[in-house]
Write an enzyme that holds these catalytic residues in place. Structure first.
Site, PDB file in Angstrom:
ATOM      1  N   ALA A   8       0.810  -1.225   0.000  1.00 22.64           N
ATOM      2  CA  ALA A   8       0.000   0.000   0.000  1.00 22.64           C
ATOM      3  C   ALA A   8       0.842   1.273   0.000  1.00 22.64           C
ATOM      4  CB  ALA A   8      -0.923  -0.007   1.225  1.00 22.64           C
ATOM      5  N   GLN A  77      -5.907  -0.710   2.717  1.00 27.02           N
ATOM      6  CA  GLN A  77      -5.332  -0.390   4.032  1.00 27.02           C
ATOM      7  C   GLN A  77      -6.274   0.494   4.843  1.00 27.02           C
ATOM      8  OE1 GLN A  77      -1.167   0.434   4.201  1.00 27.02           O
ATOM      9  NE2 GLN A  77      -1.366   1.840   5.909  1.00 27.02           N
ATOM     10  N   GLY A  82       1.783   3.218   7.766  1.00 26.72           N
ATOM     11  CA  GLY A  82       2.803   2.409   8.415  1.00 26.72           C
ATOM     12  C   GLY A  82       2.528   0.920   8.271  1.00 26.72           C
ATOM     13  N   THR A  83       3.589   0.148   8.499  1.00 26.43           N
ATOM     14  CA  THR A  83       3.489  -1.303   8.293  1.00 26.43           C
ATOM     15  C   THR A  83       2.515  -1.957   9.280  1.00 26.43           C
ATOM     16  OG1 THR A  83       5.527  -1.407   9.571  1.00 26.43           O
ATOM     17  CG2 THR A  83       5.741  -1.650   7.191  1.00 26.43           C
ATOM     18  N   GLY A 141      16.540  -1.623  10.912  1.00 27.99           N
ATOM     19  CA  GLY A 141      16.272  -1.839  12.325  1.00 27.99           C
ATOM     20  C   GLY A 141      17.235  -2.910  12.834  1.00 27.99           C
ATOM     21  N   ASN A 165      16.529  -6.293  10.559  1.00 30.81           N
ATOM     22  CA  ASN A 165      15.197  -6.845  10.333  1.00 30.81           C
ATOM     23  C   ASN A 165      14.888  -6.706   8.841  1.00 30.81           C
ATOM     24  OD1 ASN A 165      12.446  -7.479  10.427  1.00 30.81           O
ATOM     25  ND2 ASN A 165      11.904  -5.349  10.926  1.00 30.81           N
ATOM     26  N   HIS A 317      19.010   6.371 -31.652  1.00 36.78           N
ATOM     27  CA  HIS A 317      20.146   6.777 -32.479  1.00 36.78           C
ATOM     28  C   HIS A 317      21.219   7.419 -31.613  1.00 36.78           C
ATOM     29  CE1 HIS A 317      16.685   7.245 -35.303  1.00 36.78           C
ATOM     30  NE2 HIS A 317      16.202   8.020 -34.338  1.00 36.78           N
TER      31      HIS A 317
HETATM   32  P1  TTP Z   1       8.314   1.591   3.167  1.00 33.37           P
HETATM   33  O1  TTP Z   1       9.391   1.251   2.190  1.00 33.37           O
HETATM   34  O2  TTP Z   1       8.698   2.052   4.496  1.00 33.37           O
HETATM   35  O3  TTP Z   1       7.332   2.684   2.564  1.00 33.37           O
HETATM   36  P2  TTP Z   1       6.919   2.986   1.085  1.00 33.37           P
HETATM   37  O4  TTP Z   1       6.764   1.763   0.256  1.00 33.37           O
HETATM   38  O5  TTP Z   1       5.717   3.871   1.136  1.00 33.37           O
HETATM   39  O6  TTP Z   1       8.161   3.770   0.475  1.00 33.37           O
HETATM   40  P3  TTP Z   1       8.646   5.280   0.734  1.00 33.37           P
HETATM   41  O7  TTP Z   1       9.155   5.328   2.131  1.00 33.37           O
HETATM   42  O8  TTP Z   1       9.711   5.421  -0.300  1.00 33.37           O
HETATM   43  O9  TTP Z   1       7.469   6.185   0.484  1.00 33.37           O
HETATM   44  O10 TTP Z   1       7.330   0.371   3.329  1.00 33.37           O
HETATM   45  C1  TTP Z   1       7.727  -0.953   3.498  1.00 33.37           C
HETATM   46  C2  TTP Z   1       6.673  -1.838   2.897  1.00 33.37           C
HETATM   47  O11 TTP Z   1       5.430  -1.673   3.566  1.00 33.37           O
HETATM   48  C3  TTP Z   1       6.416  -1.561   1.456  1.00 33.37           C
HETATM   49  O12 TTP Z   1       6.247  -2.793   0.806  1.00 33.37           O
HETATM   50  C4  TTP Z   1       5.134  -0.803   1.421  1.00 33.37           C
HETATM   51  C5  TTP Z   1       4.419  -1.263   2.658  1.00 33.37           C
HETATM   52  N1  TTP Z   1       3.622  -0.223   3.302  1.00 33.37           N
HETATM   53  C6  TTP Z   1       2.243  -0.369   3.341  1.00 33.37           C
HETATM   54  O13 TTP Z   1       1.690  -1.353   2.836  1.00 33.37           O
HETATM   55  N2  TTP Z   1       1.517   0.598   3.975  1.00 33.37           N
HETATM   56  C7  TTP Z   1       2.091   1.704   4.520  1.00 33.37           C
HETATM   57  O14 TTP Z   1       1.356   2.558   5.064  1.00 33.37           O
HETATM   58  C8  TTP Z   1       3.525   1.843   4.444  1.00 33.37           C
HETATM   59  C9  TTP Z   1       4.205   3.042   5.037  1.00 33.37           C
HETATM   60  C10 TTP Z   1       4.233   0.851   3.834  1.00 33.37           C
END
Ligand code: TTP
Length: 410
Positions: A8, A77, A82-83, A141, A165, A317
């Site tokens: 996402a 999402q 965030g993850t 991390g 990590n 070219h």
């Molecule tokens: P990140 O690499 O931290 O975030 P990003 O993919 O948005 O990249 P950038 O920081 O360049 O904007 O995310 C790690 C993984 O988690 C990636 O596969 C995308 C996913 N992710 C989500 O699914 N939802 C989120 O809200 C975020 C921040 C990340």
């Protein structure tokens, strides 16, 4: 077991390549990044749950509703970034079972999944994660462990050696309760690493698998070049399906797709991968670790080296494309050259999300987005970006980044 894939994110550090598409569908060695993840997880899972948001329809359109016979469910999402929020979105879909969770932008070999599952089961753990030892953890991390038992994860510990990590986990459904009480980090995102620290603090057993194989966290443009190089050197089979005219030289391994014509005088030194319906040559040099997508034209007196050229793009070219990435539907005018080396031999710095970052590479060329038109005799400085849908007029010297949708003339 199900696998929850986090796809996402906005991929802002990969701009301009993510101007009009999510990072996970960008192609490396002519395949979307997310397909490598699905392929490597597939033997271990019976269903995929893909968390989407940014330009979600492009992920859905690409993958459809199954991968190798295993169903894919797309889940948008939940509110917040965030993850941890991404994983929380899968709450109603994992049905009380343990599940894999994986960042959608990492590359790993199947051994990482096998090792993770093994340690999770052997230790009867509450959660498990994959770690790998690195010299410098500035971007990672740090996982502190006692044997296989994780004590804590510390975000961005600085330039220290240690175990990172990698973004590949197994959780049990109790993780969702802990995500509910996870607070936002300083950058305003809900991080799954903070949630893991909460479950450790609550006495749960979190274990790690120390992976020794190849891994890539595709955050920045040059990570695409690294992965491309790895895949071409390690995964490519010599396979010529197109037509190669007499007088062309092909040094294996080279993969050439159906409908592609390689004209006389072309000199291709593998590992090189070329898609379908391309016109290559006459009289061009394609050097190792180059991927060229479908329907591309590499013409007379053009040299390409260690680069990614995506579908429907042309260097027709008198071009030099070195250590560069060129998005889809992009055209380089005659005589346009990418510089890939600084005169002082210093490593090339690139602006990433507004900050200048050292790529650590002596050789890095241009990063050009999608639907770009570059005029004749344009010179592009090392590490410069040209945004999608931009037009760079004849004779321009690109010494600054060009934003998307911009017209630049001398
Ligand atoms: P990140 O690499 O931290 O975030 P990003 O993919 O948005 O990249 P950038 O920081 O360049 O904007 O995310 C790690 C993984 O988690 C990636 O596969 C995308 C996913 N992710 C989500 O699914 N939802 C989120 O809200 C975020 C921040 C990340």
């Amino acid at each position: 077991m199900k696998a929850v894939i986090l796809a996402a994110g906005k991929g802002e550090r990969l701009r301009p390549l993510t101007d009009d598409r999510p990072k996970v569908i960008l192609k490396v060695a002519n395949r979307p990044i997310i397909e490598y993840i699905l392929e490597n997880l597939e033997p271990f899972v019976d269903e995929f749950i893909i968390i989407v948001k940014y330009m979600k329809e492009k992920v859905i359109e690409l993958l459809g509703d199954e991968f190798r016979g295993k169903p894919i469910t797309y889940v948008e999402q939940v509110e917040g970034e965030g993850t941890a929020k991404a994983i929380y979105s899968a709450k109603d879909y994992v049905e009380g079972e343990e599940f894999f969770a994986v960042n959608g932008d990492i590359y790993f070999e199947p051994e990482a999944v096998k090792g993770l599952l093994h340690v999770f089961r052997k230790e009867r753990a509450d959660a498990a994660l994959v770690v790998k030892e690195f010299e410098d953890l500035s971007h990672f991390g740090l996982v502190e462990a006692n044997g296989v038992v994780v004590r804590a994860i510390k975000e961005k510990p600085g330039p220290v050696r240690g175990f990172a990590n990698l973004g590949l986990y197994i959780f049990r459904p109790d993780i969702f309760e802990y995500i509910e009480v996870t607070e936002a980090s300083d950058r305003g995102e809900y991080e799954i690493t903070d949630t893991i620290n909460l479950i450790i603090g609550d006495g749960k057993k979190v274990v790690c698998y120390a992976y020794d194989g190849y891994w890539n966290d595709i955050g920045r443009p040059w990570n695409l070049l690294e992965l491309n190089e790895y895949l071409l050197k390690n995964r490519l089979r010599h396979d010529i399906r197109g037509k190669v005219e007499e007088g062309a030289v092909i040094v294996p391994p080279v993969e050439i797709g159906e409908g592609t014509v390689v004209k006389s005088g072309a000199y291709i030194i593998g590992p090189v991968k070329i898609g379908r319906d391309c016109l290559i040559g006459p009289n061009c040099l394609i050097r190792p670790c180059t991927s060229i997508g479908d329907n591309c034209h590499i013409g007379n007196a053009v040299e390409v080296k260690n680069s990614i050229i995506m579908d429907n793009s042309n260097a027709p070219h008198l071009n030099y494309v070195g250590d560069s990435i060129i998005g889809e539907n992009t055209n380089l005018g005659a005589g346009t050259i990418t510089a890939n080396l600084r005169h002082d031999n210093a490593t090339v710095k690139v602006e990433v999300k507004g900050e200048l970052e050292d790529s650590g590479r002596r050789k890095l060329g241009a990063i050009i987005g999608h639907n770009v038109k570059v005029g004749i005799n344009v010179s592009i400085y090392p590490g410069r970006k040209i945004g999608s849908n931009s037009f760079v007029g004849p004779g321009v010297i690109v010494d600054k980044n060009v934003p998307p949708n911009t017209l630049v003339v001398v």
